[in-house]
Design a protein around this motif. Structure first.
Motif, PDB file in Angstrom:
ATOM      1  N   ASP A  97       0.924  -1.239  -0.011  1.00 38.11           N
ATOM      2  CA  ASP A  97      -0.010  -0.029   0.162  1.00 38.11           C
ATOM      3  C   ASP A  97       0.938   1.205   0.069  1.00 38.11           C
ATOM      4  O   ASP A  97       0.368   2.385   0.251  1.00 38.11           O
ATOM      5  N   ASN A  98       2.134   1.023  -0.275  1.00 42.70           N
ATOM      6  CA  ASN A  98       3.034   2.224  -0.326  1.00 42.70           C
ATOM      7  C   ASN A  98       3.202   2.962   0.685  1.00 42.70           C
ATOM      8  O   ASN A  98       3.760   4.170   0.835  1.00 42.70           O
ATOM      9  N   ASP A  99       3.546   2.273   2.038  1.00 46.71           N
ATOM     10  CA  ASP A  99       3.939   2.766   3.332  1.00 46.71           C
ATOM     11  C   ASP A  99       4.752   1.777   3.877  1.00 46.71           C
ATOM     12  O   ASP A  99       4.482   0.691   3.755  1.00 46.71           O
ATOM     13  N   LEU A 100       5.373   2.101   4.950  1.00 46.71           N
ATOM     14  CA  LEU A 100       6.573   1.244   5.263  1.00 46.71           C
ATOM     15  C   LEU A 100       5.818   0.644   6.774  1.00 46.71           C
ATOM     16  O   LEU A 100       5.405   1.447   7.363  1.00 46.71           O
ATOM     17  N   ASP A 101       5.775  -0.658   6.866  1.00 44.60           N
ATOM     18  CA  ASP A 101       5.197  -1.537   8.021  1.00 44.60           C
ATOM     19  C   ASP A 101       6.616  -2.006   8.676  1.00 44.60           C
ATOM     20  O   ASP A 101       7.696  -1.930   8.347  1.00 44.60           O
ATOM     21  N   LEU A 102       6.410  -2.523  10.240  1.00 42.13           N
ATOM     22  CA  LEU A 102       7.386  -2.860  10.952  1.00 42.13           C
ATOM     23  C   LEU A 102       7.184  -4.347  11.364  1.00 42.13           C
ATOM     24  O   LEU A 102       6.239  -4.462  12.117  1.00 42.13           O
ATOM     25  N   PHE A 103       8.163  -5.144  11.186  1.00 36.59           N
ATOM     26  CA  PHE A 103       8.206  -6.458  11.720  1.00 36.59           C
ATOM     27  C   PHE A 103       9.270  -6.484  13.040  1.00 36.59           C
ATOM     28  O   PHE A 103      10.384  -5.912  12.884  1.00 36.59           O
ATOM     29  N   VAL A 104       8.709  -6.897  14.159  1.00 37.92           N
ATOM     30  CA  VAL A 104       9.723  -7.148  15.582  1.00 37.92           C
ATOM     31  C   VAL A 104       9.608  -8.268  16.030  1.00 37.92           C
ATOM     32  O   VAL A 104       8.432  -9.047  16.146  1.00 37.92           O
ATOM     33  N   GLY A 105      10.763  -8.880  16.086  1.00 37.01           N
ATOM     34  CA  GLY A 105      10.843 -10.519  16.602  1.00 37.01           C
ATOM     35  C   GLY A 105      11.337 -10.285  18.041  1.00 37.01           C
ATOM     36  O   GLY A 105      12.046  -9.519  18.435  1.00 37.01           O
ATOM     37  N   PHE A 106      10.597 -11.289  18.893  1.00 36.23           N
ATOM     38  CA  PHE A 106      10.672 -11.204  20.350  1.00 36.23           C
ATOM     39  C   PHE A 106      11.545 -12.652  20.808  1.00 36.23           C
ATOM     40  O   PHE A 106      11.317 -13.644  20.219  1.00 36.23           O
ATOM     41  N   LYS A 107      12.052 -12.460  21.946  1.00 37.58           N
ATOM     42  CA  LYS A 107      12.795 -13.644  22.387  1.00 37.58           C
ATOM     43  C   LYS A 107      11.748 -14.517  23.262  1.00 37.58           C
ATOM     44  O   LYS A 107      12.107 -15.613  23.613  1.00 37.58           O
ATOM     45  N   ASN A 108      10.812 -13.987  23.512  1.00 35.93           N
ATOM     46  CA  ASN A 108       9.732 -14.804  24.544  1.00 35.93           C
ATOM     47  C   ASN A 108       8.377 -14.294  23.930  1.00 35.93           C
ATOM     48  O   ASN A 108       7.498 -14.788  24.624  1.00 35.93           O
TER      49      ASN A 108
END
Length: 512
Positions: A64-75
């Protein structure tokens, strides 16, 4: 090559088929304008509040022409924050990305060439979970793990993964660094993969943490720098252009012998910090940061000693970003110190290639510890900052940059894609040149790298950002990349940054 605004219906057409020569070596203007104090505020604190965050990366996963964010977690569980016109919502459970295993690495790339960005996720060895490649189906509405059927489900203590077209055949290959075993290089042959690690001359067990691909020796193809831990020296693999690599850190002046078992490199970040047109490399280590200045002749020199960069020995991840849009890339370094979850991070302002610590109080109170990722998520011209704190009491804050509008407008975002609009040019070099003042002309040159490894074991798919010094009018943009066995260059001249405020200037490159 054609130029597209962020809105696909607005099109400028400029086709370049000839290879254009490189610009000369102009000098940048000195940083004489008044400094602006960094002003950052936390966005949606109730949403960005999960503890144990490790790695993060920006990408437009839903097209959709904007930036999304993935975040990975240790728990766990992992999160995918979808950007809905500047407001974020976590959609990981709905799309199949809410893994709860200890996540240490992430890389966005379009491995199957369908125009949707896919996601490679790496775990820790203690998670006992094979790494996963999530194929993006239906424009981000659903992700499917296809790693087992493609032979990419290796288990181990994952360091930096990178999608990179190392052989220039038009599709992104996959490199994965590991801390507990030899690294792996998988060649992409039309959406299927072959492990070519041995044939390529890679795979030496170096306890690898950070990895980045860029043209280190100036011959056009992509070379590999590895930050190694546990007393191992770092490694530089020079691309021979025929699918093989030769290890040559000493020849490039980047050897790191004599480390103790507790020392080593951790994170990497590449930019042109001194605005000489050459890409330089920042490495965080257990003994303070190393800033490898590119001398332009295939050699690098550590210029960190005696600067604030070398003072803190607990740096983990780093990311360059011109937060004040003055034309000089600044640096954020996250910190991890045993027994001290609030060990201070550092925001270093860069002026004339010299650094000063200007970390805002709010960030000192957070302590990022792990992931660092800059992006202009709201299209206002300045870079915002996503952090990842892996402490049980930490969060994963997104800091909105409050740069005054007049200053924020002095910027340009350049997205580099192929003729079909796919993100296949990781490792490409984008150079901007301009003159600042018609009455007293001063040349300005600076370069950026299309993300090919950095942050905390992360790779995003996003435009490169240029802040601009006062007085800059129209600019020239040059892109250098490797394709079909050749070094290729294309230039577009006379770009007015003001015309592209609030949108991306998208360059469609590649041989038809």
């Amino acid at each position: 090559m054609k130029l597209l605004k962020r809105t696909p219906a607005l099109v400028l057409t400029t086709m370049l088929t000839a290879l254009l020569g490189a610009c000369g070596g102009p000098k940048s203007p000195s940083g004489s304008e008044a400094a602006i104090a960094p002003l950052f505020e936390v966005l949606q604190p109730k949403l960005f509040s999960s503890p144990g965050a490790e790695t993060n990366a920006w990408a437009d996963f839903d097209g959709d022409n904007d930036l999304d964010l993935f975040v990975g977690f240790k728990n766990g569980p992992n999160r995918l924050y979808r950007n809905d016109q500047g407001t974020f919502v976590d959609v990981a459970p709905q799309v199949g990305l809410a893994d709860s295993a200890d996540t240490r690495a992430v890389a966005w790339g379009d491995f199957d060439g369908d125009g949707d960005l896919d996601l490679y996720v790496g775990f820790s060895a203690s998670a006992h979970t094979p790494n996963r490649l999530y194929r993006n189906d239906d424009h981000g509405h659903h992700f499917v793990n296809v790693a087992p059927e493609l032979g990419l489900d290796r288990s181990g203590d994952t360091g930096q993964p990178v999608w990179v077209d190392y052989d220039g055949d038009g599709d992104p290959d996959l490199f994965v660094a590991f801390r507990d075993q030899g690294d792996r290089l998988y060649r992409n042959d039309g959406g299927t993969f072959k492990d070519v690690t041995g044939a390529a001359g890679l795979g030496k067990a170096g306890h690898s943490s950070g990895a980045v691909w860029f043209d280190m020796d100036g011959d056009g193809d992509l070379d590999l720098f590895l930050a190694n831990r546990d007393g191992q020296p770092d490694a530089v693999y020079v691309n021979q252009g025929d699918g093989t690599f030769v290890e040559a850190p000493a020849a490039m002046g980047m050897s790191a012998p004599g480390r103790t078992a507790g020392q080593g490199g951790i994170g990497v970040a590449v930019t042109d910090y001194d605005n000489d047109g050459n890409l330089d490399l920042l490495e965080t280590t257990d003994g303070g940061a190393v800033l490898w200045r590119n001398m332009g002749d295939g050699h690098f020199q550590d210029v960190a000693p005696g600067t604030p960069l070398a003072a803190d020995s607990d740096g983990v991840a780093a990311a360059w970003g011109d937060f004040d849009d003055d034309g000089w890339p600044d640096l954020y370094v996250s910190t991890s110190r045993a027994g001290d979850p609030q060990a201070p991070d550092h925001l270093f302002r860069n002026v004339d290639g010299k650094f000063s610590d200007v970390t805002p109080k709010a960030m000192l109170e957070q302590g990022a510890n792990r992931g660092v990722a800059w992006a202009d998520y709201d299209f206002d011209g300045d870079l915002d900052l996503a952090l990842a704190n892996d402490d049980p009491q930490g969060t994963d804050p997104l800091y909105v940059n409050g740069l005054p509008n007049a200053r924020a407008r002095r910027s340009l975002e350049v997205a580099v894609v192929d003729q079909q609009g796919r993100w296949t040019f990781a490792g490409a070099k984008v150079t901007l040149t301009a003159e600042t003042d018609a009455d007293h002309p001063v040349h300005f040159t600076t370069a950026r790298l299309v993300d090919a490894g950095g942050g905390y074991a992360s790779q995003g798919a996003q435009p490169v950002h240029f802040g601009l010094p006062a007085g800059v009018g129209k600019v020239d943009i040059k892109v250098e990349w490797f394709e079909k066995g050749q070094r290729r260059m294309a230039t577009v001249s006379g770009v007015d940054p003001a015309r592209f405020y609030g949108q991306w200037l998208t360059l469609h490159l590649g041989v038809r």
